[in-house]
Scaffold this motif. Structure first.
Motif, mmCIF file in Angstrom:
data_model
loop_
_atom_site.group_PDB
_atom_site.id
_atom_site.type_symbol
_atom_site.label_atom_id
_atom_site.label_comp_id
_atom_site.label_asym_id
_atom_site.label_seq_id
_atom_site.Cartn_x
_atom_site.Cartn_y
_atom_site.Cartn_z
ATOM 1 N N LYS A 230 0.941 -1.255 -0.064
ATOM 2 C CA LYS A 230 -0.004 0.063 0.189
ATOM 3 C C LYS A 230 0.951 1.324 0.009
ATOM 4 O O LYS A 230 0.614 2.227 -0.634
ATOM 5 N N CYS A 231 1.846 1.145 0.689
ATOM 6 C CA CYS A 231 2.798 2.314 0.824
ATOM 7 C C CYS A 231 3.590 2.715 -0.401
ATOM 8 O O CYS A 231 3.678 3.771 -0.989
ATOM 9 N N ASP B 260 0.790 4.243 -2.881
ATOM 10 C CA ASP B 260 0.814 5.491 -2.654
ATOM 11 C C ASP B 260 1.776 6.218 -3.087
ATOM 12 O O ASP B 260 1.782 7.394 -3.502
ATOM 13 N N SER B 261 3.048 5.942 -2.857
ATOM 14 C CA SER B 261 4.290 6.534 -3.436
ATOM 15 C C SER B 261 4.253 6.681 -4.998
ATOM 16 O O SER B 261 4.496 7.765 -5.361
#
Length: 162
Positions: free
Chosen positions: A156-157, A160-161
Motif C-alpha cells: 500500500k505504501c 501510494d508513493s
C-alpha cells in the motif's frame, strides 16, 4: 580606432585622421592624401549604396549606419558610422563629415551572448522531459518492488508513493 574623414561634394577626401590613413595603407597599399576619391577605398559593390547615402547627406540629412567590412583574412569588421553635412557660412552644404567607430568587439560580444542564451534555452527546454523520464523510472522501480513484497502494508505504501 575611430575613423574621421571629411569629403567634398564630389566625394573627394578633404581631411582625415591617421586611423583612416593607416587602413588605406594596409588595405590598398596607398598613401592617402587630400583630393583622393573616397570611393576608391570602398568595395566597388557598395559604390551605389554610398553614392545614395552621400546624396541624402548633401541634401541636409544626418544619417547613422552600421557597416560591415570583410578583411583579406575573411574576418568581419563592424563600424557604426555617422554622416553629417558640413555647412558653409552662407548655410550651403559644402561636404560631409564622417565619423566611424569600430564596434566589432561589441558585436562579437553580443553574438556570443546570444549564442550562450540560445544554448541555455535549449538545455532548459529539455528539463521537463528529463524530469518526466526520471519519474517514470522511479514509478517502474516502485512497481517492481511491489511485485516482490508480500507485506500488504508495504505494498500500500509503495502504491501510494507511485
Amino acid at each position: 580606432m575611430d575613423i574621421i574623414v571629411s569629403i567634398d561634394r564630389n566625394f573627394n577626401v578633404v581631411e582625415f585622421n591617421q586611423v583612416l590613413a593607416g587602413l588605406v595603407k594596409l588595405g590598398y597599399n596607398h598613401i592617402l592624401k587630400p583630393g583622393d576619391a573616397m570611393l576608391d577605398y570602398v568595395n566597388p559593390v557598395k559604390h551605389d549604396v554610398f553614392r545614395k547615402l552621400y546624396a541624402r547627406v548633401l541634401q541636409g540629412e544626418r544619417l547613422t549606419d552600421i557597416e560591415i567590412f570583410e578583411t583579406r583574412e575573411g574576418d568581419l569588421l563592424y563600424y557604426e558610422t555617422s554622416y553629417n553635412p558640413i555647412y558653409a557660412e552662407d548655410k550651403s552644404i559644402t561636404g560631409i563629415s564622417i565619423f566611424s567607430k569600430n564596434i566589432t568587439d561589441r558585436i562579437r560580444s553580443e553574438q556570443a551572448l546570444k549564442k550562450a542564451y540560445e544554448e541555455k534555452e535549449l538545455l532548459l527546454s529539455g528539463i521537463p522531459l528529463l524530469i518526466k523520464n526520471i519519474l517514470a523510472i522511479i514509478s517502474s522501480v516502485l512497481q517492481l518492488l511491489e511485485i516482490n513484497i508480500d507485506n500488504e502494508e508495504a505494498i500500500k505504501c509503495l502504491r501510494d508513493s507511485r
